[in-house]
Scaffold this motif. Structure first.
Motif, PDB file in Angstrom:
ATOM      1  N   VAL A  36     -95.102 -33.672   3.109  1.00 27.64           N
ATOM      2  CA  VAL A  36     -94.345 -32.489   2.704  1.00 27.64           C
ATOM      3  C   VAL A  36     -92.860 -32.799   2.823  1.00 27.64           C
ATOM      4  O   VAL A  36     -92.355 -33.089   3.916  1.00 27.64           O
ATOM      5  CB  VAL A  36     -94.708 -31.263   3.556  1.00 27.64           C
ATOM      6  CG1 VAL A  36     -93.841 -30.059   3.168  1.00 27.64           C
ATOM      7  CG2 VAL A  36     -96.190 -30.917   3.389  1.00 27.64           C
ATOM      8  N   PHE A  37     -92.165 -32.720   1.687  1.00 28.36           N
ATOM      9  CA  PHE A  37     -90.742 -33.024   1.608  1.00 28.36           C
ATOM     10  C   PHE A  37     -89.993 -31.855   0.986  1.00 28.36           C
ATOM     11  O   PHE A  37     -90.518 -31.164   0.109  1.00 28.36           O
ATOM     12  CB  PHE A  37     -90.479 -34.257   0.730  1.00 28.36           C
ATOM     13  CG  PHE A  37     -91.177 -35.520   1.163  1.00 28.36           C
ATOM     14  CD1 PHE A  37     -91.403 -35.801   2.498  1.00 28.36           C
ATOM     15  CD2 PHE A  37     -91.603 -36.442   0.212  1.00 28.36           C
ATOM     16  CE1 PHE A  37     -92.041 -36.985   2.882  1.00 28.36           C
ATOM     17  CE2 PHE A  37     -92.236 -37.618   0.578  1.00 28.36           C
ATOM     18  CZ  PHE A  37     -92.456 -37.891   1.922  1.00 28.36           C
ATOM     19  N   ALA A  38     -88.746 -31.676   1.405  1.00 29.78           N
ATOM     20  CA  ALA A  38     -87.849 -30.699   0.791  1.00 29.78           C
ATOM     21  C   ALA A  38     -86.566 -31.413   0.389  1.00 29.78           C
ATOM     22  O   ALA A  38     -85.971 -32.123   1.208  1.00 29.78           O
ATOM     23  CB  ALA A  38     -87.545 -29.558   1.762  1.00 29.78           C
ATOM     24  N   GLY A  39     -86.142 -31.196  -0.854  1.00 29.12           N
ATOM     25  CA  GLY A  39     -84.939 -31.867  -1.328  1.00 29.12           C
ATOM     26  C   GLY A  39     -84.285 -31.110  -2.462  1.00 29.12           C
ATOM     27  O   GLY A  39     -84.036 -31.675  -3.525  1.00 29.12           O
ATOM     28  N   GLY A  40     -84.002 -29.830  -2.245  1.00 26.54           N
ATOM     29  CA  GLY A  40     -83.406 -29.025  -3.306  1.00 26.54           C
ATOM     30  C   GLY A  40     -84.473 -28.353  -4.145  1.00 26.54           C
ATOM     31  O   GLY A  40     -85.571 -28.068  -3.665  1.00 26.54           O
TER      32      GLY A  40
END
Length: 209
Positions: A36-40
């Protein structure tokens, strides 16, 4: 998402971007794993990872906050604690967690921008990795130190490491948004250049390569 959002980062060639020195070792016969990644904007991050061989599914959603406010209107206020994030189901026998991290840090977003990506501003657009085990956390911590030491970015990585409590899928219309709406202005301005970059930098990692 701001329709005038500039494309952050995306300038470091693969040959200069370090690969992780440490990686997760999958258990034999364990099946699919999750990252799980968040980048904009999750539309754009989703599009990048959907292009990779070994990635079985990518779901756009929200994490870092509670269930009651895990909806687009609330998250857009920047006051719920959530980040726009993607949940990636991948086959570690084909693509490793470390390899996903390399794409995340080099192509999917600019990890040196604090609580923003281009003109998309607010903590909901923060750069974050949501870890589900101490092993994942160590791999990411070591990799961020390596990226900073390598000097590939002029500014330090500001990506946060946050424990994964729960991931909430976003509304149906957000799923595979870039694939369904390739001519939408934001997708053309932000997602398309990222897809071009991942195809140029990681041709051997693409589906049907």
């Amino acid at each position: 998402m701001s329709m005038t959002c500039s494309v952050p980062g995306l300038t470091v060639p693969r040959s200069r971007f370090p690969a992780p020195e440490h990686d997760l070792v999958p258990e034999e016969g364990a099946g699919l794993s999750t990252a799980v990644f968040a980048g904009g904007c999750f539309w754009c991050v989703e599009a990048v990872f959907m292009a990779l061989e070994g990635v079985h599914s990518v779901v756009s959603g929200y994490t870092g906050g509670d269930r009651e406010s895990a909806n687009y209107d609330a998250v857009c206020t920047g006051r719920t604690g959530h980040a726009e994030a993607v949940e990636i189901q991948y086959d570690p026998a084909v693509i490793s967690y470390g390899e996903l991290l390399r794409v995340f840090f080099s192509v999917a977003h600019d990890p040196t921008q604090l609580n923003r990506q281009g003109n998309d501003r607010g903590p909901q657009y923060r750069s974050a990795v949501f870890f589900s085990s101490p092993q994942e956390k160590r791999v990411v911590e070591d990799y961020i130190r390596l990226i900073d030491a390598s000097g590939v970015y002029p500014d330090p990585v500001v990506t946060t490491l946050e424990p994964l409590d729960e991931f909430y899928p976003a509304e149906d219309y957000h799923q595979n948004f870039a694939g369904k709406h390739p001519q939408q202005p934001y997708i053309m301005a932000v997602a398309a250049p990222k897809l071009k970059k991942v195809r140029e930098a990681y041709p051997d990692r693409l589906k049907n390569a």
